[in-house]
Write a protein that holds these residues in place. Structure first.
Motif, PDB file in Angstrom:
ATOM      1  N   ASN A 220      28.865  63.457 -31.234  1.00  0.00           N
ATOM      2  CA  ASN A 220      28.589  64.494 -32.225  1.00  0.00           C
ATOM      3  C   ASN A 220      29.273  64.279 -33.567  1.00  0.00           C
ATOM      4  O   ASN A 220      29.010  65.029 -34.510  1.00  0.00           O
ATOM      5  N   HIS A 221      30.142  63.276 -33.657  1.00  0.00           N
ATOM      6  CA  HIS A 221      30.860  63.052 -34.908  1.00  0.00           C
ATOM      7  C   HIS A 221      31.103  61.552 -35.089  1.00  0.00           C
ATOM      8  O   HIS A 221      31.322  60.827 -34.113  1.00  0.00           O
ATOM      9  N   ASN A 254      29.557  69.146 -37.095  1.00  0.00           N
ATOM     10  CA  ASN A 254      28.610  68.273 -37.802  1.00  0.00           C
ATOM     11  C   ASN A 254      27.571  69.072 -38.589  1.00  0.00           C
ATOM     12  O   ASN A 254      26.462  68.598 -38.817  1.00  0.00           O
ATOM     13  N   ALA A 259      28.155  65.203 -42.754  1.00  0.00           N
ATOM     14  CA  ALA A 259      28.631  64.893 -41.404  1.00  0.00           C
ATOM     15  C   ALA A 259      27.537  64.256 -40.560  1.00  0.00           C
ATOM     16  O   ALA A 259      27.787  63.299 -39.817  1.00  0.00           O
ATOM     17  N   LEU A 260      26.308  64.780 -40.657  1.00  0.00           N
ATOM     18  CA  LEU A 260      25.220  64.186 -39.880  1.00  0.00           C
ATOM     19  C   LEU A 260      24.872  62.797 -40.402  1.00  0.00           C
ATOM     20  O   LEU A 260      24.593  61.886 -39.605  1.00  0.00           O
ATOM     21  N   LEU A 263      27.389  60.471 -38.983  1.00  0.00           N
ATOM     22  CA  LEU A 263      27.163  60.285 -37.553  1.00  0.00           C
ATOM     23  C   LEU A 263      26.015  59.331 -37.299  1.00  0.00           C
ATOM     24  O   LEU A 263      26.136  58.388 -36.507  1.00  0.00           O
TER      25      LEU A 263
END
Length: 337
Positions: A220-221, A254, A259-260, A263
């Motif tokens: 998720n990160h 996220n 953040a996405l 990732l």
């Protein structure tokens, strides 16, 4: 927020499974201990050394710690939350099997994980005491797959299938691969990022079956893709395993385009194709992680044109009552830039 792993002066040698161990490792303050102990009475705790090394204890909003460290908010159930939000139980023809779609079914050979996510939709069921399916139950589950020719894809989940011994995992995969109607095998796992040391050459060899095998890595990160995780994923790739990524859209973890993007780019660097971005399932005590669907769509819309199509997952939500996943968009007009 940095994308790379944060260094820590010490790394625990063992998995941390109690609030007291989390406090001793400096991951939660003394003031948080009573609340964490109350959570531990209901839900399992497990933080591997690899994950503990990523948590910044000086940051109360650390996105890695938020995923794994217990919080008293978990004990408050919102009105919309459900004990079985994906409705596994009504679609389980035999123990360990879930059959929602005509052409594919889940096999849950165990209910233990290397880490226990604080937002897990199976959090009422998983834990170290979940153990593995006994021999009779496993035979019954494999027998169900053998006599259900409509099922073309067997999906190993749980719990985390890569917590099984390579021998047992290899046996299960071989039994399923030997069925003429099984065309695809899939495994869902946190192990490559949460406990990469488990991805040994022996484990990778157990996954080398003739039937096409896809491994969905749950991350998720971007910081979860450490050098050790990258090496573990490299071993799986070298064994011929096709790597896919699945993530959950999580508040404070996220829930931003930046953040996405970080990732998805980290996944691609690890040869992991982003596959699913899940809307949070409404399990009890998970409301603090919820991001409204329209906000999720807006975040993804902001990424359009910023990242390659290879980085684009399908944003999905489980329908209530076990009705399966539906795509959430975002939608675009044909003349949009």
């Amino acid at each position: 927020m940095p994308d790379g792993p944060l260094p820590r002066p010490e790394r625990p040698e063992r998995t941390l499974t109690t609030p007291e161990a989390l406090q001793a490792a400096g991951l939660i303050p003394a003031a948080a201990l009573p609340g964490a102990m109350a959570v531990a009475e209901r839900y399992s705790i497990s933080v591997t050394p690899a994950v503990a090394a990523l948590i910044d204890p000086a940051d109360p909003a650390d996105p890695i710690g938020r995923q794994y460290l217990p919080d008293p908010a978990e004990l408050a159930t919102a009105p919309h939350e459900l004990a079985d939000p994906t409705a596994d139980a009504p679609h389980s023809p035999v123990p360990g099997v879930v059959h929602r779609y005509p052409d594919r079914a889940l096999l849950k050979p165990l209910l233990a994980c290397p880490v226990y996510c604080r937002f897990c939709f199976r959090r009422e069921a998983v834990g170290p005491e979940g153990g593995v399916l006994g021999e009779a139950a496993l035979e019954a589950a494999l027998g169900w797959f053998a006599r259900t020719p409509a099922v073309r894809e067997a999906i190993l989940t749980g719990g985390d299938p890569l917590m099984l011994s390579p021998r047992r995992l290899g046996m299960i995969l071989a039994r399923l691969a030997a069925l003429p109607h099984i065309e695809i095998l899939r495994i869902h796992s946190r192990v490559p990022v949460a406990a990469p040391e488990r991805v040994t050459a022996t484990l990778a060899a157990a996954l080398a079956v003739e039937t096409p095998l896809y491994l969905c890595v749950h991350a998720n990160h971007a910081r979860e893709f450490t050098p050790d995780a990258m090496a573990a994923l490299g071993r799986l790739h070298a064994a011929g395993v096709v790597l896919l990524g699945q993530s959950v859209l999580l508040r404070g973890v996220n829930d931003s385009p930046e953040a996405l993007e970080a990732l998805f780019r980290a996944m691609l660097r690890a040869r992991v194709k982003p596959y699913y971005l899940h809307q949070l399932d409404p399990a009890p005590g998970t409301a603090r992680f919820a991001v409204p669907v329209e906000e999720g769509r807006a975040i993804l819309r902001a990424l359009r044109g910023r990242v390659t199509g290879l980085a684009w997952p399908v944003y999905v939500q489980e329908r209530p009552g076990g009705g399966g996943k539906v795509p959430l968009g975002p939608d675009y007009a044909a003349n949009e830039a």
